[in-house]
Design an enzyme around this catalytic site. Structure first.
Site, PDB file in Angstrom:
ATOM      1  N   ASN A 208     -17.419  -0.023 -20.266  1.00 12.33           N
ATOM      2  CA  ASN A 208     -16.274  -0.832 -19.854  1.00 12.33           C
ATOM      3  C   ASN A 208     -15.510  -1.267 -21.100  1.00 12.33           C
ATOM      4  OD1 ASN A 208     -15.096  -1.795 -17.407  1.00 12.33           O
ATOM      5  ND2 ASN A 208     -15.660  -3.887 -17.939  1.00 12.33           N
ATOM      6  N   LEU A 209     -14.263  -1.677 -20.873  1.00 17.45           N
ATOM      7  CA  LEU A 209     -13.445  -2.123 -21.994  1.00 17.45           C
ATOM      8  C   LEU A 209     -14.005  -3.407 -22.595  1.00 17.45           C
ATOM      9  CD1 LEU A 209     -10.921  -0.875 -23.183  1.00 17.45           C
ATOM     10  CD2 LEU A 209      -9.551  -2.319 -21.678  1.00 17.45           C
TER      11      LEU A 209
ATOM     12  N   HIS B 258     -14.693   1.476  -0.695  1.00 14.27           N
ATOM     13  CA  HIS B 258     -13.611   0.564  -0.308  1.00 14.27           C
ATOM     14  C   HIS B 258     -12.463   1.271   0.416  1.00 14.27           C
ATOM     15  CE1 HIS B 258     -14.851  -2.729  -3.456  1.00 14.27           C
ATOM     16  NE2 HIS B 258     -15.617  -2.715  -2.402  1.00 14.27           N
TER      17      HIS B 258
ATOM     18  N   ASN C 204     -12.712   2.598  -6.007  1.00 13.04           N
ATOM     19  CA  ASN C 204     -11.283   2.894  -6.069  1.00 13.04           C
ATOM     20  C   ASN C 204     -10.798   3.557  -4.784  1.00 13.04           C
ATOM     21  OD1 ASN C 204     -11.504   1.922  -8.607  1.00 13.04           O
ATOM     22  ND2 ASN C 204     -11.429   3.907  -9.628  1.00 13.04           N
TER      23      ASN C 204
ATOM     24  N   CYS D 151      -6.937   3.089  18.919  1.00  8.92           N
ATOM     25  CA  CYS D 151      -7.950   4.053  19.399  1.00  8.92           C
ATOM     26  C   CYS D 151      -9.156   4.171  18.475  1.00  8.92           C
ATOM     27  CB  CYS D 151      -7.318   5.428  19.626  1.00  8.92           C
ATOM     28  SG  CYS D 151      -6.878   6.292  18.093  1.00  8.92           S
TER      29      CYS D 151
ATOM     30  N   ARG E 297       1.502   1.831  -3.567  1.00 11.02           N
ATOM     31  CA  ARG E 297       0.302   2.338  -4.264  1.00 11.02           C
ATOM     32  C   ARG E 297       0.105   3.827  -3.934  1.00 11.02           C
ATOM     33  NH1 ARG E 297       0.976  -2.064  -5.167  1.00 11.02           N
ATOM     34  NH2 ARG E 297       1.903  -1.035  -6.942  1.00 11.02           N
TER      35      ARG E 297
ATOM     36  N   TYR F 116       0.825  -1.222   0.000  1.00 11.80           N
ATOM     37  CA  TYR F 116       0.000   0.000   0.000  1.00 11.80           C
ATOM     38  C   TYR F 116       0.857   1.270   0.000  1.00 11.80           C
ATOM     39  CZ  TYR F 116      -4.127  -2.827   0.210  1.00 11.80           C
ATOM     40  OH  TYR F 116      -5.103  -3.728  -0.131  1.00 11.80           O
TER      41      TYR F 116
ATOM     42  N   ASP G 116      -7.930   5.339  -4.911  1.00 12.35           N
ATOM     43  CA  ASP G 116      -7.158   6.528  -5.302  1.00 12.35           C
ATOM     44  C   ASP G 116      -8.015   7.780  -5.079  1.00 12.35           C
ATOM     45  OD1 ASP G 116      -8.692   7.281  -7.697  1.00 12.35           O
ATOM     46  OD2 ASP G 116      -7.826   5.520  -8.664  1.00 12.35           O
TER      47      ASP G 116
ATOM     48  N   CYS H 127      -3.743   9.043  19.266  1.00 16.15           N
ATOM     49  CA  CYS H 127      -3.461   8.495  20.611  1.00 16.15           C
ATOM     50  C   CYS H 127      -1.965   8.304  20.865  1.00 16.15           C
ATOM     51  CB  CYS H 127      -4.201   7.176  20.813  1.00 16.15           C
ATOM     52  SG  CYS H 127      -3.514   5.788  19.873  1.00 16.15           S
TER      53      CYS H 127
HETATM   54  P1  OAD Z   1     -11.047  -4.939 -11.909  1.00 18.81           P
HETATM   55  O1  OAD Z   1      -9.566  -4.877 -12.139  1.00 18.81           O
HETATM   56  O2  OAD Z   1     -11.622  -6.224 -11.433  1.00 18.81           O
HETATM   57  O3  OAD Z   1     -11.820  -4.573 -13.251  1.00 18.81           O
HETATM   58  C1  OAD Z   1     -11.487  -3.442 -14.006  1.00 18.81           C
HETATM   59  C2  OAD Z   1     -12.372  -3.419 -15.234  1.00 18.81           C
HETATM   60  O4  OAD Z   1     -12.049  -2.253 -15.959  1.00 18.81           O
HETATM   61  C3  OAD Z   1     -12.177  -4.616 -16.176  1.00 18.81           C
HETATM   62  O5  OAD Z   1     -13.449  -5.143 -16.552  1.00 18.81           O
HETATM   63  C4  OAD Z   1     -11.463  -4.006 -17.373  1.00 18.81           C
HETATM   64  O6  OAD Z   1     -11.838  -4.607 -18.605  1.00 18.81           O
HETATM   65  C5  OAD Z   1     -11.941  -2.574 -17.338  1.00 18.81           C
HETATM   66  N1  OAD Z   1     -11.001  -1.613 -17.921  1.00 18.81           N
HETATM   67  C6  OAD Z   1      -9.645  -1.676 -18.012  1.00 18.81           C
HETATM   68  N2  OAD Z   1      -9.152  -0.588 -18.599  1.00 18.81           N
HETATM   69  C7  OAD Z   1     -10.211   0.210 -18.891  1.00 18.81           C
HETATM   70  C8  OAD Z   1     -10.366   1.489 -19.517  1.00 18.81           C
HETATM   71  N3  OAD Z   1      -9.312   2.181 -19.939  1.00 18.81           N
HETATM   72  N4  OAD Z   1     -11.621   1.993 -19.643  1.00 18.81           N
HETATM   73  C9  OAD Z   1     -12.704   1.295 -19.226  1.00 18.81           C
HETATM   74  N5  OAD Z   1     -12.627   0.092 -18.639  1.00 18.81           N
HETATM   75  C10 OAD Z   1     -11.404  -0.447 -18.467  1.00 18.81           C
HETATM   76  O7  OAD Z   1     -11.399  -3.727 -10.925  1.00 18.81           O
HETATM   77  P2  OAD Z   1     -12.706  -3.464 -10.059  1.00 18.81           P
HETATM   78  O8  OAD Z   1     -13.910  -4.013 -10.744  1.00 18.81           O
HETATM   79  O9  OAD Z   1     -12.697  -2.022  -9.702  1.00 18.81           O
HETATM   80  O10 OAD Z   1     -11.412  -4.145  -3.838  1.00 18.81           O
HETATM   81  O11 OAD Z   1     -12.399  -4.308  -8.775  1.00 18.81           O
HETATM   82  C11 OAD Z   1     -13.335  -4.293  -7.704  1.00 18.81           C
HETATM   83  C12 OAD Z   1     -12.631  -4.460  -6.393  1.00 18.81           C
HETATM   84  O12 OAD Z   1     -11.829  -5.620  -6.399  1.00 18.81           O
HETATM   85  C13 OAD Z   1     -11.635  -3.366  -6.058  1.00 18.81           C
HETATM   86  O13 OAD Z   1     -12.240  -2.210  -5.513  1.00 18.81           O
HETATM   87  C14 OAD Z   1     -10.733  -4.012  -5.101  1.00 18.81           C
HETATM   88  C15 OAD Z   1     -10.544  -5.311  -5.805  1.00 18.81           C
HETATM   89  O14 OAD Z   1     -10.103  -6.346  -5.096  1.00 18.81           O
HETATM   90  C16 OAD Z   1     -10.708  -4.028  -2.696  1.00 18.81           C
HETATM   91  O15 OAD Z   1      -9.530  -3.760  -2.660  1.00 18.81           O
HETATM   92  C17 OAD Z   1     -11.547  -4.239  -1.496  1.00 18.81           C
END
Ligand code: OAD
Length: 238
Positions: A206-207, A113, A96, A124, A63, A60, A98, A143
């Site tokens: 989405n992609l 998240h 996200n 604390c 990140r 982290y 970020d 604390c």
């Molecule tokens: P993922 O990495 O699972 O999915 C990202 C999605 O974005 C995929 O379907 C890609 O095809 C798409 N993608 C990639 N580049 C792109 C672009 N330029 N434009 C549009 N789409 C694009 O990420 P999340 O679905 O956000 O949780 O993951 C969900 C959660 O799983 C996260 O918040 C995290 C992770 O584990 C925790 O950390 C609790």
């Protein structure tokens, strides 16, 4: 104007890692199934943190440091414009950790998240801004306890934040829009079904089709930095 959307309508936008991909932030599920070379259970669970806090902190910390090198992209900027100009109710819920939505100017925003730039003291219970390295020897600014500060990130097996207002917004929204998420992680993956059950029109950008793609009325495939500004222009300009 997106079919059936009026300016008084409530909009709920859900974003995932794909919205930040065009800024150079790695998505979670790469083609190899790994997250920047790690298995999710090794870096994103409370058990991992207990077992190997140095590894989890290093992950982290890296990140968080990376955030300083990236900028919001056209998708974040378009959503901030929508936030500023949409006269109806709007809520942006991001998975996200970020800070690119807020750096672009979004205000009506919830981080379900957690956030990389927040720390949480297990001694604390306080949560506070944290912008530098954390590591295992961090001192709690509240604390003074040492070594009990963790990233304020929701790990697997933990309860996401803000579920009550999100659930209410899902029931009220007329338009539900999912951007850049694979639909692999619940509860966010189930939002489309709730919104649709309560009558919302559901649009996905989405992609590639997400795992829940069949629940959306419309799917637009492509990069968020291209699709989202176009969609926002349709809404605000139409
Ligand atoms: P993922 O990495 O699972 O999915 C990202 C999605 O974005 C995929 O379907 C890609 O095809 C798409 N993608 C990639 N580049 C792109 C672009 N330029 N434009 C549009 N789409 C694009 O990420 P999340 O679905 O956000 O949780 O993951 C969900 C959660 O799983 C996260 O918040 C995290 C992770 O584990 C925790 O950390 C609790």
């Amino acid at each position: 104007m997106v079919a059936g959307t009026e300016r008084s309508h409530a909009i709920l936008v859900l974003t995932g890692a794909g919205v930040s991909a065009d800024s150079g932030v790695a998505t979670f599920r790469g083609p190899d199934g790994l997250w920047e070379g790690h298995r999710v259970q090794d870096v994103a669970t409370p058990e991992a943190f207990q077992r190997d806090p140095d590894l989890v902190h290093a992950f982290y910390d890296a990140r968080r440091a990376k955030l300083e090198t990236v900028q919001p992209n056209a998708a974040h900027e378009a959503l901030a414009r929508l936030d500023a100009e949409w006269p109806g109710e709007l809520l942006i819920v991001t998975q996200n950790v970020d800070d690119l939505h807020e750096r672009a100017g979004a205000r009506r925003l919830l981080h379900m998240h957690g956030e990389l730039k927040l720390g949480w003291c297990l001694a604390c219970g306080e949560r506070f801004a944290w912008v530098r390295e954390m590591g295992t020897a961090a001192t709690c600014p509240s604390c003074g306890g040492v070594g009990q500060v963790r990233p304020d990130i929701v790990w697997f097996g933990e309860m996401p934040y803000e579920m009550e207002p999100i659930e209410e917004a899902l029931q009220r929204c007329h338009l539900f829009v999912s951007i850049g998420t694979s639909g692999a992680v619940y509860p966010a993956a189930g939002f489309v079904q709730t919104a649709r059950y309560y009558g919302a029109r559901c649009l996905e950008m989405n992609l590639e089709p997400s795992q829940g793609s069949m629940f959306f009325h419309e799917t637009r495939l492509g990069r968020a930095a291209e699709l989202v500004p176009r969609w926002v222009e349709e809404l605000l300009g139409g």
